[in-house]
Scaffold this active site. Structure first.
Site, short mmCIF file in Angstrom:
data_model
loop_
_atom_site.label_atom_id
_atom_site.label_comp_id
_atom_site.label_asym_id
_atom_site.label_seq_id
_atom_site.Cartn_x
_atom_site.Cartn_y
_atom_site.Cartn_z
N GLY A 15 -5.76 12.11 -1.23
CA GLY A 15 -6.97 12.31 -0.43
C GLY A 15 -8.21 12.45 -1.27
O GLY A 15 -8.47 13.54 -1.82
N PRO A 50 -15.15 11.62 5.39
CA PRO A 50 -15.90 10.89 6.43
C PRO A 50 -17.28 10.42 5.95
O PRO A 50 -17.70 9.31 6.29
CB PRO A 50 -16.01 11.92 7.56
CG PRO A 50 -14.83 12.82 7.37
CD PRO A 50 -14.59 12.89 5.89
N THR A 92 -4.10 6.68 3.29
CA THR A 92 -2.83 5.95 3.48
C THR A 92 -1.65 6.93 3.37
O THR A 92 -1.65 7.79 2.49
CB THR A 92 -2.72 4.84 2.42
OG1 THR A 92 -3.86 4.00 2.53
CG2 THR A 92 -1.45 4.02 2.59
N LEU A 138 -4.55 -24.50 8.96
CA LEU A 138 -3.63 -24.36 10.10
C LEU A 138 -4.33 -24.53 11.45
O LEU A 138 -3.66 -24.45 12.50
CB LEU A 138 -2.91 -23.00 10.06
CG LEU A 138 -1.58 -22.99 9.29
CD1 LEU A 138 -1.81 -23.11 7.79
CD2 LEU A 138 -0.79 -21.73 9.58
N LEU A 195 -6.84 6.00 -9.81
CA LEU A 195 -7.32 4.79 -9.13
C LEU A 195 -7.19 3.57 -10.04
O LEU A 195 -6.85 2.48 -9.58
CB LEU A 195 -8.77 4.97 -8.68
CG LEU A 195 -8.96 5.92 -7.49
CD1 LEU A 195 -10.43 6.22 -7.26
CD2 LEU A 195 -8.33 5.34 -6.23
N GLU A 221 -9.92 1.31 -3.03
CA GLU A 221 -9.77 1.33 -4.50
C GLU A 221 -11.01 0.74 -5.18
O GLU A 221 -10.90 0.06 -6.19
CB GLU A 221 -8.54 0.54 -4.93
CG GLU A 221 -7.28 0.90 -4.19
CD GLU A 221 -6.57 2.09 -4.79
OE1 GLU A 221 -6.98 2.53 -5.87
OE2 GLU A 221 -5.64 2.57 -4.15
N SER A 243 0.83 -1.21 0.00
CA SER A 243 0.00 0.00 0.00
C SER A 243 0.86 1.26 0.00
O SER A 243 0.56 2.23 -0.70
CB SER A 243 -0.91 0.02 1.23
OG SER A 243 -1.82 -1.05 1.20
P1 FAD Z 1 -19.27 3.33 1.37
O1 FAD Z 1 -19.10 4.00 0.06
O2 FAD Z 1 -20.04 4.04 2.42
O3 FAD Z 1 -19.92 1.90 1.14
C1 FAD Z 1 -20.38 1.06 2.19
C2 FAD Z 1 -20.96 -0.20 1.57
O4 FAD Z 1 -22.07 0.14 0.72
C3 FAD Z 1 -19.95 -0.92 0.67
O5 FAD Z 1 -20.15 -2.31 0.77
C4 FAD Z 1 -20.33 -0.44 -0.72
O6 FAD Z 1 -19.94 -1.33 -1.74
C5 FAD Z 1 -21.84 -0.37 -0.58
N1 FAD Z 1 -22.42 0.53 -1.58
C6 FAD Z 1 -22.24 1.87 -1.73
N2 FAD Z 1 -22.91 2.33 -2.78
C7 FAD Z 1 -23.55 1.25 -3.33
C8 FAD Z 1 -24.38 1.07 -4.47
N3 FAD Z 1 -24.69 2.08 -5.30
N4 FAD Z 1 -24.84 -0.18 -4.72
C9 FAD Z 1 -24.49 -1.22 -3.94
N5 FAD Z 1 -23.70 -1.12 -2.85
C10 FAD Z 1 -23.23 0.11 -2.56
N6 FAD Z 1 -9.21 6.56 0.34
C11 FAD Z 1 -8.44 7.54 -0.23
O7 FAD Z 1 -8.96 8.49 -0.83
N7 FAD Z 1 -7.08 7.50 -0.14
C12 FAD Z 1 -6.42 6.50 0.51
O8 FAD Z 1 -5.18 6.48 0.56
C13 FAD Z 1 -7.22 5.46 1.14
N8 FAD Z 1 -6.61 4.48 1.88
C14 FAD Z 1 -7.41 3.59 2.60
C15 FAD Z 1 -6.79 2.70 3.48
C16 FAD Z 1 -7.58 1.83 4.23
C17 FAD Z 1 -6.93 0.92 5.23
C18 FAD Z 1 -8.99 1.80 4.05
C19 FAD Z 1 -9.83 0.83 4.83
C20 FAD Z 1 -9.58 2.68 3.17
C21 FAD Z 1 -8.81 3.60 2.45
N9 FAD Z 1 -9.40 4.56 1.62
C22 FAD Z 1 -8.63 5.54 1.01
C23 FAD Z 1 -10.86 4.67 1.54
C24 FAD Z 1 -11.51 3.69 0.58
O9 FAD Z 1 -11.18 3.99 -0.74
C25 FAD Z 1 -13.02 3.71 0.86
O10 FAD Z 1 -13.21 3.08 2.10
C26 FAD Z 1 -13.83 3.03 -0.22
O11 FAD Z 1 -13.86 3.81 -1.39
C27 FAD Z 1 -15.28 2.77 0.22
O12 FAD Z 1 -15.86 3.90 0.78
P2 FAD Z 1 -16.58 3.81 2.20
O13 FAD Z 1 -15.72 3.09 3.14
O14 FAD Z 1 -17.01 5.19 2.54
O15 FAD Z 1 -17.85 2.89 1.97
#
Ligand code: FAD
Length: 410
Positions: A154, A158, A190, A364, A265, A389, A115
């Protein structure tokens, strides 16, 4: 009439003598697809990870830290692994296949290390290389390629994840010099707390634009997000932008609209297609080794049909996944890779990788949950990789739209 197989022979055992022997580490002979240069890149990165990551990773993971990240970044820079497939400005100009092989070897050690490299090269540096001005490229890329400056990217906020078009972070023009003033929050970023430069995507009167924010700019802060159960050896942060004032030339001139972040992306997702197979490979190999040494009911557990079924299914998905990654890499090198094909690869390979790690965990037994073995660490890491991603669902929707012509995103 063909002769009946003897009682001891197994189907498929009769092969011409010129055919190389079966290699449990490479059952499809995929090594034959690589050039000598590809193998050299793979072996160099594998040796670095074995020396610098594997001896410490369980400890870092348990502590929830990536100590020495700046030193690691500089070493990765010396290897040419940062912005590896980019050209010029100190970047290695490697092929997409070689970049993929590096991602696989890094993630075979830990998804956190991959990552770090993905965000640096495929998100932050790629954004500057593809959308930046000549001055921006000169200013940032050589030192980022060397690992002297770490970058972050970024996009997520939230309240905004899968639907970045709805982002709230905004940038407004201010003053006669055309300064920009940024306000907003980014989440789950990240490398955020260790970055020297943040690529921040923000809403403007002209649509979504990308900004290069030196992280010592007043009003910018990046508190680290703790208490994660996944990617514990990776720095994840919030980005806080309170009246961050930037000069007019801080904007990436060639990125207008979502096309900018989505292009980055796609590049990073390509690396994940390979990387996820690294996590899977390590877990599979741990399970294979364990199955041949752990004895229950008087024999190795690998001698039971149910264990063999698990191992065979894991091997099939692992090497199919590597083959798919290689195919997509060749398409990228030929300039023929479509975003839908990247979604295809990310959807399949991360989903299969996490399944392989979970199955390895069962082989395991109780030891599978211990940090003494790598499988649970990889499985929990992949929970993040499954989500970032583009979630599984987003890639299903991308493919669904491509297959049907119908948009089911909203
Ligand atoms: P949400 O968008 O809120 O989705 C929640 C759930 O609803 C998911 O299962 C999703 O698939 C589902 N969902 C949403 N819309 C729909 C739809 N239309 N139909 C069906 N299902 C749907 N982001 C960055 O910008 N930069 C980074 O460097 C970065 N690093 C990260 C590192 C980690 C460890 C993690 C965990 C995340 C990181 N992210 C980063 C953020 C990541 O890209 C987002 O978490 C991801 O895009 C999903 O967004 P969300 O968590 O807000 O989920």
């Amino acid at each position: 009439m063909p002769a009946k197989p003897s009682a001891t022979s197994s189907p498929g055992s009769a092969v011409p003598s010129a055919v190389p022997p079966f290699d449990p580490r490479d059952p499809l002979g995929l090594d034959d697809l690589l050039t000598d240069e590809d193998r050299a890149v793979r072996d160099t990165v594998r040796a670095w990870a074995a020396d610098r990551v594997l001896p410490h990773i369980a400890d870092w993971y348990e502590r929830g830290e990536l100590p020495g990240i700046r030193e690691l970044a500089r070493e990765l820079g010396s290897l040419g692994a940062l912005g590896m497939s980019l050209t010029g400005y100190g970047c290695a100009g490697a092929s997409a296949v070689q970049y993929g092989l590096a991602c696989l070897e890094l993630e075979a050690a830990d998804s956190g290390i991959r990552s770090l490299v993905s965000v640096q090269g495929s998100l932050a540096m790629y954004a500057i290389r593809r959308f930046g001005s000549e001055e921006q490229k000169q200013q940032w890329l050589p030192r980022m390629a060397a690992g002297e400056i770490i970058g972050c990217f970024g996009l997520t906020e939230p309240d905004i994840g899968s639907d970045p078009a709805a982002m709230r972070t905004h940038a407004k023009r201010d003053g006669s010099g055309g300064d920009w003033v940024l306000n907003g929050r980014k989440m789950w970023i990240t490398n955020g707390s260790v970055a020297g430069v943040a690529v921040v995507w923000a809403r403007t009167d002209d649509g979504i634009r990308g900004f290069l924010v030196p992280t010592d700019t007043p009003g910018f802060s990046a508190p680290e997000i703790k208490h994660k159960w996944s990617l514990r050896a990776s720095v994840t942060s919030e980005l806080v932008l309170d009246d961050v004032r930037l000069p007019a030339d801080a904007v990436l001139p060639e990125a207008i609209g979502l096309r900018g972040p989505l292009g980055c992306l796609s590049h990073a997702r390509y690396g994940i297609i390979w990387g996820s197979m690294g996590a899977a490979r390590t877990s599979f190999e741990a399970a294979l080794e364990y199955a041949t040494t752990r004895e229950q009911f008087g024999k190795p557990i690998g001698g039971f049909q149910l264990t063999q079924a698990k191992l065979a299914d894991m091997a099939v998905e692992l090497h199919k996944g590597i083959l798919l990654a290689h195919h997509l890499g060749l398409r990228m090198d030929a300039g023929r890779l479509r975003p839908e094909q990247v979604s295809f690869g990310k959807l399949n390979n991360v989903r299969e990788a996490i399944e392989i790690c979970r199955t390895a965990r069962t082989v395991l037994g109780a030891n599978g949950i211990s940090l003494e073995y790598p499988v649970m660490r990889h499985a929990t890491n992949l929970e993040s990789v499954l989500t970032y991603e583009g979630t599984v669902e987003m890639h299903q929707l991308v493919l669904g739209k491509a297959l049907t012509g119908l948009d089911a995103f909203r």
